[in-house]
Design a protein around this motif. Structure first.
Motif, PDB file in Angstrom:
ATOM      1  N   UNK A 107      15.003  -2.844   1.694  1.00 40.92           N
ATOM      2  CA  UNK A 107      14.445  -1.536   2.062  1.00 40.92           C
ATOM      3  C   UNK A 107      15.571  -0.558   2.400  1.00 40.92           C
ATOM      4  N   UNK A 111      16.238   2.884   0.453  1.00 42.01           N
ATOM      5  CA  UNK A 111      16.112   4.161   1.158  1.00 42.01           C
ATOM      6  C   UNK A 111      17.443   4.902   1.181  1.00 42.01           C
ATOM      7  N   UNK A 114      17.556   6.472  -2.209  1.00 45.15           N
ATOM      8  CA  UNK A 114      16.619   7.606  -2.259  1.00 45.15           C
ATOM      9  C   UNK A 114      17.206   8.836  -1.584  1.00 45.15           C
ATOM     10  N   UNK A 161       8.883  -3.704  -3.073  1.00 42.43           N
ATOM     11  CA  UNK A 161       9.536  -2.497  -2.584  1.00 42.43           C
ATOM     12  C   UNK A 161      10.347  -1.823  -3.693  1.00 42.43           C
ATOM     13  N   UNK A 164       7.947  -0.043  -5.874  1.00 44.74           N
ATOM     14  CA  UNK A 164       7.396   1.107  -5.161  1.00 44.74           C
ATOM     15  C   UNK A 164       8.386   2.271  -5.172  1.00 44.74           C
ATOM     16  N   UNK A 165       9.646   1.986  -4.914  1.00 48.47           N
ATOM     17  CA  UNK A 165      10.647   3.059  -4.900  1.00 48.47           C
ATOM     18  C   UNK A 165      10.901   3.603  -6.308  1.00 48.47           C
ATOM     19  N   UNK A 167       8.470   3.743  -8.704  1.00 47.30           N
ATOM     20  CA  UNK A 167       7.268   4.498  -9.051  1.00 47.30           C
ATOM     21  C   UNK A 167       7.195   5.814  -8.279  1.00 47.30           C
ATOM     22  N   UNK A 168       7.403   5.729  -6.961  1.00 42.26           N
ATOM     23  CA  UNK A 168       7.149   6.914  -6.138  1.00 42.26           C
ATOM     24  C   UNK A 168       8.342   7.856  -6.090  1.00 42.26           C
ATOM     25  N   UNK A 169       9.555   7.315  -6.129  1.00 42.80           N
ATOM     26  CA  UNK A 169      10.726   8.165  -5.911  1.00 42.80           C
ATOM     27  C   UNK A 169      11.673   8.219  -7.117  1.00 42.80           C
TER      28      UNK A 169
END
Lengths: 314, 314
Positions: A107, A111, A114, A161, A164-165, A167-169
């Motif tokens: 994570x 992050x 990101x 995770x 998710x990162x 797809x979303x970011x």
């Protein structure tokens, strides 16, 4: 940086989390060989001469957090997230700590990318443990995931995770589910334990000897992690990291015995360890599609391991 | 403790994490009504009179960790893990913080129970967001999970941890995937926003109005969480928390308008919000199999909500 005739040639930067571990150090060396300036972050007692030998330009002993990555990681183009306990037994004894080592570090890496390094390509070495007991061989990427230990669950969560990162970011990520990685320097697991027993004259081994694993040399695995970095995208491609061929434990132990020059034949207790899947063999079509190839045969790998073991033991 | 004629009657103890939230406070009240002495832990500005009114015997403002649970949670027989952001938008703006609020708290609860309260029954209110866009209605527990937001991913991860702790450590766990829970006291989401707009004379709403959701009154949801506690086991049963019937957004808005005595007809912009699934309807056979029943109809629920809204607004 390298200064050439007054100009500055800036090397590509990379970061390896958990660089002192077995997979991490080989990933670092492979990155260095590919021309990266490699920063390592993680835990482990490592002398300067050692980590430099493994290709690191910096080694920072630190927890892995967004803050420590901001402090130490520079502006990486590639980040390989090798931090984690790497042990099913540890994950059962200390599940929350295993979670923090495997998941919280992933994570933090995602992050950090990101927020501060959005162009960086992230590679997660995951594990065949995410599959649990497979219903058929070879195991394909789209097969159901039923991990049977906290270790496997935590790897699956780290994968979730990454997706998710992506797809979303829009973070560029790739995942390699490593099967049974072995190689010079690994002082635990089957090959190590078998060598220790064999040179002590012990011939009785646990299990049936028929347990199948897909054994991949660590240098082939590290090369696949670099290939994965080049393929990372927001779609988060996932491949298996194996050879596509399995060998049973008896074959491994007998092969090591021959390589060590030990005549005695190993015997097996015959009892299955509960929760220990009988077989693993990877469908590696994804990795082959990336033009990655297995370079080292199991026979060569076992011989090299046994030779290193004898030298290491003096 | 209650002292009766010289003897000590020890009340059953329960803990609610995130007790100041919408689901948490109703869970606390339901537990108190069922005879539990309820300790609440979490964040939120709450006066003593308020949290006592919601059935708590103690309220501790604290991060949720194994340490804080050891300090405050007592020896609970039931623990309901309601902590988390509860917001898709928050999870996109602050994914790592959302992860900590939803997942780290769940891990702390499970590890606390593993180490210090092994008989405790743990209930996780999860979310229909774990399904993502469903391929068919009604959505069944065994349908594939493709969460589309960090919020949904983190709920799925919290579920994975519950199953892992059940499988590996024998912790008694149950999961309720709540659909669109609404009710008195919820000052956000569709019903709140619609009431605010309607009383201000606004009639234009986003979306098509045809988006289907399965609306469950919060008191029915809280009753289901208590039922889930009685069904918790190492197999980690999972049920959907809905009514088994869906209603579209237009129906909700028009129903609220009528209940508020507003004549104007709402209109809809007609544009779909990306990532917003068109439909949700729960297969609730699991919950019905536990002898739980939906007690409040949507019409009654909307009328009660509108009446509370008007009173709340003075």
């Amino acid at each position: 940086m390298i200064f050439i005739a007054g100009s500055v040639l800036r090397l590509k930067q990379a970061a390896v989390l958990g660089a002192a571990g077995f997979v991490g150090r080989h990933a670092a060396r492979a990155l260095a060989s590919a021309g990266y300036q490699v920063v390592g972050i993680g835990h482990g007692t490592w002398l300067r001469d050692e980590w430099r030998e493994w290709g690191l330009s910096e080694w920072h002993v630190s927890d892995i957090s967004v803050e420590s990555l901001l402090t130490y990681a520079g502006e990486p183009e590639v980040l390989i997230q090798c931090a984690g306990s790497g042990s099913v037994a540890f994950s059962i004894a200390h599940p929350a700590q295993d979670f923090r080592r495997s998941v919280d570090t992933t994570l933090a890496a995602l992050d950090f990318v990101r927020l501060h390094a959005p162009g960086c390509r992230v590679v997660l070495p995951s594990s065949a443990a995410v599959y649990g007991t497979a219903e058929r061989m070879p195991i394909r990427i789209e097969d159901p995931l039923h991990p049977e230990s906290p270790y496997g669950v935590h790897k699956k969560i780290a994968e979730d995770l990454c997706r998710s990162y992506g797809r979303t970011f829009g973070i560029h990520v790739a995942i390699v589910r490593l099967f049974s990685v072995y190689g010079i320097g690994l002082r635990k697991q089957l090959l190590w334990d078998a060598c220790v027993k064999l040179v002590q004259g012990e011939v009785e081994f646990a299990g049936t000897g028929e347990e199948l694993r897909d054994w991949l040399d660590i240098e082939d695995a590290a090369a696949l992690l670099l290939t994965a970095a080049s393929q990372a995208s927001a779609d988060c491609p996932i491949v298996n990291g194996g050879t596509g061929q399995s060998a049973n434990v008896r074959t491994i132990v007998e092969g090591l015995g021959r390589a060590l020059g030990i005549a005695a034949q190993p015997t097996f207790s015959g009892t299955r360890r509960s929760g220990d899947p009988v077989g693993y063999e990877a469908d590696i079509s994804g990795a082959l599609g990336w033009d990655w190839r297995v370079e080292r045969s199991l026979a060569d790998g076992l011989a090299a391991y046994a030779a290193w073991f004898q030298q290491d033991r003096g």
